[in-house]
Design an enzyme around this catalytic site. Structure first.
Site: not given
Ligand SMILES: NC(=O)c1ccc[n+]([C@@H]2O[C@H](COP(=O)([O-])OP(=O)(O)OC[C@H]3O[C@@H](n4cnc5c(N)ncnc54)[C@H](OP(=O)(O)O)[C@@H]3O)[C@@H](O)[C@H]2O)c1
Length: 317
Positions: A43, A48, A77, A110
């Site tokens: 994704d 990004y 997106k 997006h």
């Molecule tokens: N469409 C949109 O508007 C939108 C908005 C936000 C996000 N997204 C997409 O959704 C994806 C995921 O959401 P997100 O990146 O916001 O947040 P997330 O995946 O909920 O959280 C990422 C955070 O959690 C930590 N983490 C990951 N695996 C872990 C584990 N097993 N144990 C403990 N901590 C862990 C990561 O740290 P480390 O990397 O340091 O391990 C990072 O700080 C994004 O990367 C993006 O592709 C889309």
């Protein structure tokens, strides 16, 4: 790997690799770990600033014969600064070029709001474009399926009313909706809405996006909520299955029929987040976790880094 069937005909892995806040060499190394682990769904978004890194690594894997293009599922997106019918061609072509691909598997709008870039790179410096017309942009999204630039199309950060309007007026239906969805913000009405309409809901920030919250100094709306992965109930459910809280949470969301795309650049966690299909939460576990939903109190993402975003007529929250 489990898959969700798409109404457009293909299938989407139930688990993908998120790439928000991951760039450069760190992302390059992490993508290699992710591909070795078995992730095939990636994704990303123009916003990004990492599509060229993803393109480089995927191309290396395809060229080396370690994976075929057909095995991959790449989602990107249309940026909010391109949320106008006349800009869709330009931005999807840019993504295709940076990702080094002939087609994208899933292309999303997006955000339901539009911005004028005006040469600026920071979202906080861009002006609102209040003329955003979802139906006109969607028509151009449909053209991208017809001309073969993407296999399927969908939405992100649209509310149910905005999504319903697309459904009522489209020729090609949205295959997915990518919205915030996690332990404290479970949005069961959106989960139901998507099921009824044959839309795959993709959960973002499934693990609570801790590093982003710390970076920008935000939290859930309800400040009383404990750190998500340290929640006692979640920790107890995870222990019962010999899993980590992150694994139990991703499994919980998946068992609700929702796709997950956790982001990590920590090799151990990349592997950990992939191991969620070898156990099943029972009804008691599912009910206990459902009880932790805090509705609007649990919402994290409001895109307030965009100046005056709440004044946009299509602000969704
Ligand atoms: N469409 C949109 O508007 C939108 C908005 C936000 C996000 N997204 C997409 O959704 C994806 C995921 O959401 P997100 O990146 O916001 O947040 P997330 O995946 O909920 O959280 C990422 C955070 O959690 C930590 N983490 C990951 N695996 C872990 C584990 N097993 N144990 C403990 N901590 C862990 C990561 O740290 P480390 O990397 O340091 O391990 C990072 O700080 C994004 O990367 C993006 O592709 C889309």
């Amino acid at each position: 790997m489990e898959f969700f069937k798409l109404q457009s005909g293909g299938r989407m892995p139930a688990l993908g690799y998120g790439t928000f806040m991951a760039t450069g060499l760190e992302l390059e190394k992490s993508l290699n770990v992710a591909l070795e682990t078995g992730y095939r769904f990636f994704d990303t978004a123009i916003g990004y600033n990492n599509e060229s890194v993803i393109g480089k690594v995927l191309n290396e894997w395809i060229s080396a014969g370690k994976v075929t293009r057909e095995e991959l599922f790449v989602l990107t997106k249309l940026p909010c600064f391109g949320n106008r019918p006349e800009d869709v061609d330009k931005y999807i072509k840019q993504s295709l070029q940076d990702l080094q691909l002939d087609y994208i598997d899933m292309y999303l709008i997006h955000l339901p709001i539009g911005l004028f870039k005006n040469g600026k790179s920071e979202y906080s410096d861009m002006e609102l474009d209040k003329s955003t017309d979802h139906l006109k942009v969607w028509k151009k999204m449909e053209e991208q399926v017809i001309n073969g630039r993407t296999k399927s199309i969908g939405l992100s950060n649209f509310n149910m009313k905005q999504t319903q309007r697309i459904l009522d007026n489209c020729k090609i239906r949205p295959d997915s909706l990518q919205n915030e969805n996690h332990l404290y913000f479970q949005s069961p009405e959106v989960v139901r809405f998507c099921k009824i309409n044959n839309i795959v809901l993709i959960s973002y920030s499934s693990l609570g996006m801790k590093s982003f919250r710390e970076l920008v100094g935000i939290s859930w709306n309800n400040k009383q909520l404990p750190e998500m992965l340290e929640n006692d109930v979640l920790v107890k459910v995870a222990k019962k299955h010999g899993k980590t809280p992150a694994q139990a949470l991703l499994r919980f969301i998946n068992q609700n029929g929702v796709s997950v795309i956790p982001k990590s650049t920590t090799p151990k966690r990349i592997v950990e987040n992939f191991q969620i299909f070898d156990f099943k939460l029972d009804t008691k576990d599912m009910d206990a976790l459902r009880n932790l939903d805090d509705g609007e109190g649990g919402r994290i993402v409001r895109f307030t880094m965009i100046k005056n975003i709440e004044d946009h007529p299509e602000y969704p929250f």
